[in-house]
Every structure is written in structure tokens, then in C-alpha cells.
Design a protein around this motif. Sequence first.
Motif, short mmCIF file in Angstrom:
data_model
loop_
_atom_site.label_atom_id
_atom_site.label_comp_id
_atom_site.label_asym_id
_atom_site.label_seq_id
_atom_site.Cartn_x
_atom_site.Cartn_y
_atom_site.Cartn_z
N ARG A 148 -6.96 -13.00 1.46
CA ARG A 148 -7.36 -11.96 2.19
C ARG A 148 -6.10 -11.05 2.64
N GLU A 149 -5.08 -11.75 3.01
CA GLU A 149 -3.95 -11.05 3.45
C GLU A 149 -3.40 -10.27 2.15
N MET A 150 -3.30 -10.97 1.04
CA MET A 150 -2.80 -10.33 -0.17
C MET A 150 -3.71 -9.06 -0.78
N HIS A 151 -4.92 -9.15 -0.78
CA HIS A 151 -5.91 -8.39 -1.45
C HIS A 151 -6.48 -7.29 -0.64
N TYR A 152 -6.52 -7.64 0.71
CA TYR A 152 -7.25 -7.07 1.67
C TYR A 152 -6.65 -6.75 3.10
N GLY A 153 -5.25 -6.89 2.90
CA GLY A 153 -4.43 -6.90 4.11
C GLY A 153 -4.10 -5.35 4.48
N PRO A 154 -3.09 -5.42 5.57
CA PRO A 154 -2.82 -4.07 6.27
C PRO A 154 -2.50 -2.97 5.34
N ASP A 155 -1.81 -3.19 4.20
CA ASP A 155 -1.65 -2.19 3.50
C ASP A 155 -2.99 -1.48 2.66
N VAL A 156 -3.71 -2.33 2.24
CA VAL A 156 -4.97 -2.00 1.70
C VAL A 156 -5.69 -1.12 2.75
N MET A 157 -6.03 -1.74 4.20
CA MET A 157 -6.59 -1.03 5.09
C MET A 157 -6.03 0.17 5.37
N ASP A 158 -4.78 0.27 5.59
CA ASP A 158 -4.28 1.50 5.67
C ASP A 158 -4.62 2.67 4.71
N TRP A 159 -4.72 2.23 3.49
CA TRP A 159 -5.09 3.23 2.27
C TRP A 159 -6.36 3.68 2.53
N TRP A 160 -7.29 2.67 3.12
CA TRP A 160 -8.65 2.94 3.27
C TRP A 160 -8.93 3.86 4.36
N THR A 161 -8.12 3.54 5.28
CA THR A 161 -8.30 4.45 6.48
C THR A 161 -7.95 6.00 6.25
N LYS A 162 -6.74 5.93 5.32
CA LYS A 162 -6.19 7.47 5.03
C LYS A 162 -7.48 7.94 4.27
N ALA A 163 -7.81 7.56 3.26
CA ALA A 163 -9.18 8.09 2.64
C ALA A 163 -10.38 8.41 3.63
N ALA A 164 -10.52 7.51 4.52
CA ALA A 164 -11.97 7.54 5.21
C ALA A 164 -11.60 8.73 6.27
N GLN A 165 -10.37 8.86 6.60
CA GLN A 165 -10.05 9.92 7.74
C GLN A 165 -9.91 11.29 7.16
N ASN A 166 -9.83 11.50 5.88
CA ASN A 166 -9.45 12.65 5.11
C ASN A 166 -10.73 12.95 4.25
N GLY A 167 -11.87 12.27 4.46
CA GLY A 167 -13.01 12.63 3.65
C GLY A 167 -14.48 12.28 4.50
N THR A 168 -15.59 12.54 3.96
CA THR A 168 -16.58 12.28 4.64
C THR A 168 -17.42 11.28 3.53
N PRO A 169 -18.25 10.48 4.24
CA PRO A 169 -18.90 9.43 3.32
C PRO A 169 -19.75 9.79 2.29
N CYS A 170 -19.72 9.25 1.12
CA CYS A 170 -20.88 9.84 0.18
C CYS A 170 -21.91 8.84 0.19
N PRO A 171 -23.13 9.27 -0.08
CA PRO A 171 -24.32 8.32 -0.11
C PRO A 171 -24.03 6.84 -0.53
N ALA A 172 -24.54 5.99 -0.03
CA ALA A 172 -24.31 4.52 -0.76
C ALA A 172 -24.99 4.47 -2.36
N ASN A 173 -24.55 3.53 -2.96
CA ASN A 173 -25.02 3.29 -4.36
C ASN A 173 -26.44 2.97 -4.32
N MET A 174 -27.30 3.55 -5.12
CA MET A 174 -28.73 3.51 -5.19
C MET A 174 -29.39 2.17 -5.45
N GLN A 175 -28.34 1.56 -6.31
CA GLN A 175 -28.49 0.28 -6.99
C GLN A 175 -27.92 -0.99 -5.99
#
Length: 279
Positions: A153-180
Amino acid sequence: LGASQERHRLDTMRALALLLASLGPAVGLRLSMSVDVLGQAHATCLARLSERLSLEASDYTSTLGMASIDAGPVKGDASWLKEANPKFLTGVSSSRLIVPGALDFRLEAWMGPSYEVPHLLLRLRASPDGSVAELAADYVSRNDLAYCSDSYREMHYGPDVMDWWTKAAQNGTPCPANMQWQGRLLSSPAAVNVAMQDANLAAALAVEHVDRWLSWLVDAEPLQARRRGAMNSRDDALRRFAYASNVGEMVRMAGNDQGPSIAAAITGPVSEAYVGGGS
């Protein structure tokens, strides 16, 4: 990646020119600028994958008759790339699709069973009027994240990935979820699907997403041989879900006749996706 892929690129660009003309000069210009930025990001990511992994084109999509796609409202090109000397991957899917009113750039890197690094998913989309860039990206886990080791978890979903996720989330608006539901099933804690007005930021986040994934391969340790059969079975299920998700999306856009074949082309070879003998 060869003369045939260049022809496919030109076919896609011709179709894009028709789309831009149909939107009028002002809207067409905005879309063209967004497409330039996102298209360059896609090309950069593909080039880095190709250089690091020594990728070469296969005949898979041409055997399907889907290397160059012209299915009503869905047009574009798709390719399936493999390592010249297989080590890490099952393969890489790259596609550029004109879908109703927009343009998608997609990259998917599917690992083989010898390593436990997550699969890579990336899609960039220019909105119909060029004012919004959409970023959809994920690292599809090869492990049960609720019960796996902390180190995975730390290697592939650790702080660096979560920081990247936060940057994307804070600068965008959520798109609709996958319909499938099959597509939603693949999602990891790193999954992001946002629309943002800054195409350059979307492009930078996409390149960072790919560069991080490539960095994991540098120190990746091979799985013990006795674990590879189970990993292969798990991966086969994940790719079937990916294919089913793409089928649902493409059938909605292109219809029942050609939707499944487009889905097979942009997913890459899985058991349900084979139509012919592509490699």
C-alpha cells in the motif's frame, strides 16, 4: 512505431479536422488548442513507455480490422504494443478516438504475472467546446488492499500518490462515475476522474502518473514462481472486467454491431475479446 501507425494518425487527424469544422471557427479553435496539449501529453507518455520497455507494434488490432476505426460517430486508431523482450508486461493499449463531440486519448499498460506492480490506466479527453480537459487515471491493484502488506500500500498508494490525487481533485470537478459496474470494480484508492479548465495541468498530471508507474519497475522484485499462476488468473479476471466495461461504453456510442470490436481493440487481447488470430 512504424508507417502503418502514421497512416492511422493521419486518418484520425482528418476525422478531427471534420469535427472541428463542424463546430465553427471559435469553438473549433478552443478544441484544437486543448487537443494539441492533451495529444502531446499522450504522445509523451507513449514515448516514455516505449523507450523504457522497448515496445513494438503487434498485429492484434489490424487482425481485428480495428487498427483504423470508422464506426459512425466513433473514429480513430488503436494499437497493441508488446515488449521486444518480454519481461514485465502483457502489453500496452494505445488509442485515440473521436467520440460524439470530443476526442479521447487512452493508454493502458497491463502487467504480466511475474511482477506485482499495479496495472496503469490513463484517459485524457477534450470536451466538445474545448473549454474542459478530463483526466481519468488509476493504478489497478493486483492485491487485496484491505489485507495486503503495508509495504504494498505504501509503495503504490502512499503519500506521493495521494498528493497527486489531491492536486487533481482540488483543481477539477468530479466526472460522472463509470456507467459499467465492471469498470467501477477495477477502481483503486488512486482512481481519479475529473474535469478541469487547465489542459496543461491535466497533461502534467498524466505524465506524472506514467512516470511514477515507470519508476516502480526499476526496483520491482519478481514474484515467486509458485505465485504466478494465481496472479495470472487474477489478471485475466481484471482484463475481462475492463473489456466488459469498454463494451458497454462503445455499444452506447457505436451500436451493437461494431461496439464490441472497438472495445476489443482498445482493451487488448483477453479471452472474450479475441476475434481472429492477432498476436
